[in-house]
Design a protein around this motif. Structure first.
Motif, PDB file in Angstrom:
ATOM      1  N   THR A   1       0.854  -1.196   0.000  1.00  0.00           N
ATOM      2  CA  THR A   1       0.000   0.000   0.000  1.00  0.00           C
ATOM      3  C   THR A   1       0.887   1.242   0.000  1.00  0.00           C
ATOM      4  OG1 THR A   1      -1.554  -1.268   1.359  1.00  0.00           O
ATOM      5  CG2 THR A   1      -1.979   1.076   1.125  1.00  0.00           C
ATOM      6  N   PRO A   2       1.357   1.665  -1.176  1.00  0.00           N
ATOM      7  CA  PRO A   2       2.290   2.793  -1.228  1.00  0.00           C
ATOM      8  C   PRO A   2       1.628   4.155  -1.063  1.00  0.00           C
ATOM      9  CG  PRO A   2       1.855   1.972  -3.435  1.00  0.00           C
ATOM     10  CD  PRO A   2       1.157   1.031  -2.487  1.00  0.00           C
ATOM     11  N   TRP A   3       0.299   4.174  -0.948  1.00  0.00           N
ATOM     12  CA  TRP A   3      -0.419   5.439  -0.852  1.00  0.00           C
ATOM     13  C   TRP A   3      -0.873   5.706   0.584  1.00  0.00           C
ATOM     14  CZ3 TRP A   3      -1.772   1.483  -4.301  1.00  0.00           C
ATOM     15  CH2 TRP A   3      -2.646   0.518  -3.765  1.00  0.00           C
ATOM     16  N   HIS A   4      -1.361   6.898   0.811  1.00  0.00           N
ATOM     17  CA  HIS A   4      -1.836   7.294   2.141  1.00  0.00           C
ATOM     18  C   HIS A   4      -3.274   7.803   2.011  1.00  0.00           C
ATOM     19  CE1 HIS A   4       2.118   7.255   4.316  1.00  0.00           C
ATOM     20  NE2 HIS A   4       2.543   7.315   3.063  1.00  0.00           N
ATOM     21  N   ASP A   5      -4.233   6.987   2.424  1.00  0.00           N
ATOM     22  CA  ASP A   5      -5.630   7.419   2.405  1.00  0.00           C
ATOM     23  C   ASP A   5      -5.862   8.453   3.508  1.00  0.00           C
ATOM     24  OD1 ASP A   5      -6.172   5.523   0.389  1.00  0.00           O
ATOM     25  OD2 ASP A   5      -6.471   3.951   1.900  1.00  0.00           O
ATOM     26  N   VAL A   6      -6.841   9.324   3.283  1.00  0.00           N
ATOM     27  CA  VAL A   6      -7.185  10.360   4.260  1.00  0.00           C
ATOM     28  C   VAL A   6      -8.645  10.192   4.663  1.00  0.00           C
ATOM     29  CG1 VAL A   6      -7.430  12.834   4.685  1.00  0.00           C
ATOM     30  CG2 VAL A   6      -5.516  11.982   3.299  1.00  0.00           C
ATOM     31  N   TYR A   7      -8.887  10.030   5.963  1.00  0.00           N
ATOM     32  CA  TYR A   7     -10.244   9.912   6.500  1.00  0.00           C
ATOM     33  C   TYR A   7     -10.509  11.115   7.402  1.00  0.00           C
ATOM     34  CZ  TYR A   7     -11.196   5.075   5.005  1.00  0.00           C
ATOM     35  OH  TYR A   7     -11.469   3.944   4.272  1.00  0.00           O
ATOM     36  N   ASP A   8     -11.293  12.076   6.917  1.00  0.00           N
ATOM     37  CA  ASP A   8     -11.690  13.236   7.716  1.00  0.00           C
ATOM     38  C   ASP A   8     -13.177  13.083   8.026  1.00  0.00           C
ATOM     39  OD1 ASP A   8     -12.154  15.628   8.935  1.00  0.00           O
ATOM     40  OD2 ASP A   8     -11.652  16.883   7.206  1.00  0.00           O
ATOM     41  N   MET A   9     -13.479  12.277   9.035  1.00  0.00           N
ATOM     42  CA  MET A   9     -14.868  11.948   9.333  1.00  0.00           C
ATOM     43  C   MET A   9     -15.637  13.138   9.888  1.00  0.00           C
ATOM     44  SD  MET A   9     -14.137   8.169  10.872  1.00  0.00           S
ATOM     45  CE  MET A   9     -15.781   7.964  11.552  1.00  0.00           C
TER      46      MET A   9
END
Length: 434
Positions: A79-87
């Motif tokens: 998983t070379p990416w960085h997901d962003v969770y701004d709930m």
């Protein structure tokens, strides 16, 4: 009957996938909550899990796409990416499943293909197309007991707003590759208590039910999105601040009740001499803030013209002793309006614009505050206290009960005649010197 998924709840996702126990290791069992007798299990093995499509009388539809993000894998070869969770603000930025070693075009990997297909339906201009659109249910892996795997947090239901091709860097292979990234709007689930019934997904899996009939078990915000389209998303987006917003009708006394009559009495008393309402607003503010246990000193009323967004000035003293003490300037605005009137965000912003560091604002009105005004106040963290018509009535009635045998008019007369507050153009910060 299916279970319910609650936003922010952590679920045990065990390798055995046994749906029987309702809880495992102190957490709700994901496979129990999402169990559909006679149907294939809901899985989170991959990052993007498109449930098999259902062929119903009104067309082919995918019941749901389950998405899982693994923050502990971010930046790795897998998983070379960085997901962003701004709930809190209802936004997720999620990267597709194309990797540096993939030999197929970026949009044709299993996960990207499912999300791009969903994206087309999420952007569809007609209600009939949106009826077939699959909801996204988002999860993220969370560590428990020192282990990064085996537990997932439910993060809500989403609609894809944008899909974009991006070039990413693969540190392990020291090369770049093309992938997709998706901006997802999380919808507001306040009406459902921040929960989603799995019965909704079961209904979408039932080939005997039309897509429209499945809406009966869908969240209210999803139903409105299907009906109105993406133009409604700004109103339907999840915002934690919404939990702190009070609808205008809930800020008003019940029609024809005693509170409504008393509020109308207060409004009528000051009709034609609304500048005098400032003294009552100052007295009510003093009563409210003194209940916090802090010292409160009323100051003065401002000149009627050129008040610049302030009608009265006061001081709030916190702490005690020489060093463990500080004082805050209180800048108050008083607005006597018809009880069914709304105070807008712009009107509150006028007061906030006057505040300096170490100052707080108070807004007192016979009306109520719009939802937009409250959202802006909460999201921007304005240091301001809002007193609506219903709260005003309660405070004035209590003052009348304590000192005037319940006579509101006598109470107001006494406040106006005996408040002793001068009307002056002094600078607010001067109250710190008194």
């Amino acid at each position: 009957m299916g279970g319910r998924l609650r936003v922010g709840e952590v679920y045990r996702y065990a390798t055995g996938k046994d749906p029987a126990p309702s809880h495992l290791d102190g957490h709700p069992n994901f496979h129990h909550v999402t169990h559909s007798p006679g149907r294939k299990r809901a899985l989170l093995e991959a990052g993007i899990n498109g449930m098999v499509k259902t062929s119903a009388s009104d067309g082919l539809r995918r019941p749901v796409i389950l998405i899982r993000s693994s923050p502990w894998k971010a930046g790795t070869e897998q998983t070379p990416w960085h997901d962003v969770y701004d709930m809190d603000n209802g936004h997720v930025r999620y990267f597709g499943d194309h990797k540096a070693g993939s030999t197929v075009p970026p949009g044709s990997t299993k996960g990207n293909a499912a999300l791009l297909e969903a994206f087309a339906l999420h952007q569809a201009p007609t209600e009939q197309e949106r009826l077939l659109a699959p909801p996204l249910m988002l999860f993220r892996a969370v560590p428990r007991n020192g282990k990064p795997k085996g537990h997932v947090e439910f993060c809500g239901v989403g609609v894809i707003e944008r899909a974009e091709r991006v070039v990413q860097w693969s540190g392990h292979e020291r090369t770049t590759f093309t992938n997709y990234v998706y901006d997802i709007a999380l919808i507001d689930l306040t009406a459902e208590g921040d929960e989603v019934a799995w019965d909704w997904i079961d209904a979408r899996r039932d080939d005997l039910l039309s897509a429209r009939r499945t809406l009966a078990s869908a969240p209210a915000a999803w139903r409105r999105w299907v009906e109105e389209g993406n133009s409604a998303l700004p109103r339907l987006r999840r915002r934690v601040a919404r939990a702190k917003v009070v609808k205008p009708k809930e800020q008003r006394p019940a029609k024809d009740g005693a509170d409504a009559k008393d509020l109308e009495l207060i409004y009528s008393y000051f009709d034609g001499k609304k500048h005098e309402f400032e003294a009552l607003a100052s007295a009510v503010t003093a009563r409210i803030l003194r209940r916090s246990g802090s010292g409160y000193r009323e100051g003065w009323l401002t000149n009627r013209s050129g008040d610049g967004g302030a009608d009265f000035v006061a001081r709030l003293d916190l702490g005690g002793g020489v060093l463990a003490h500080t004082s805050l300037v209180v800048l108050g605005q008083a607005k006597c309006v018809k009880p069914d009137s709304l105070i807008s965000a712009e009107q509150i912003a006028r007061v906030v614009a006057r505040l300096r560091r170490g100052w707080i604002g108070v807004y007192v009105t016979t009306g109520s505050y719009s939802e937009a005004a409250q959202l802006e106040m909460v999201e921007d963290q304005y240091p301001i206290v809002l007193v609506n018509g219903m709260s005003l009535v309660e405070e004035v009635r209590n003052m009348a009960r304590d000192d005037h045998a319940g006579d509101l008019t006598a109470c107001i007369d006494h406040i106006l005649k005996g408040h002793g507050l001068e009307v002056t153009g002094r600078r607010p910060e001067e109250i710190l010197l008194e």
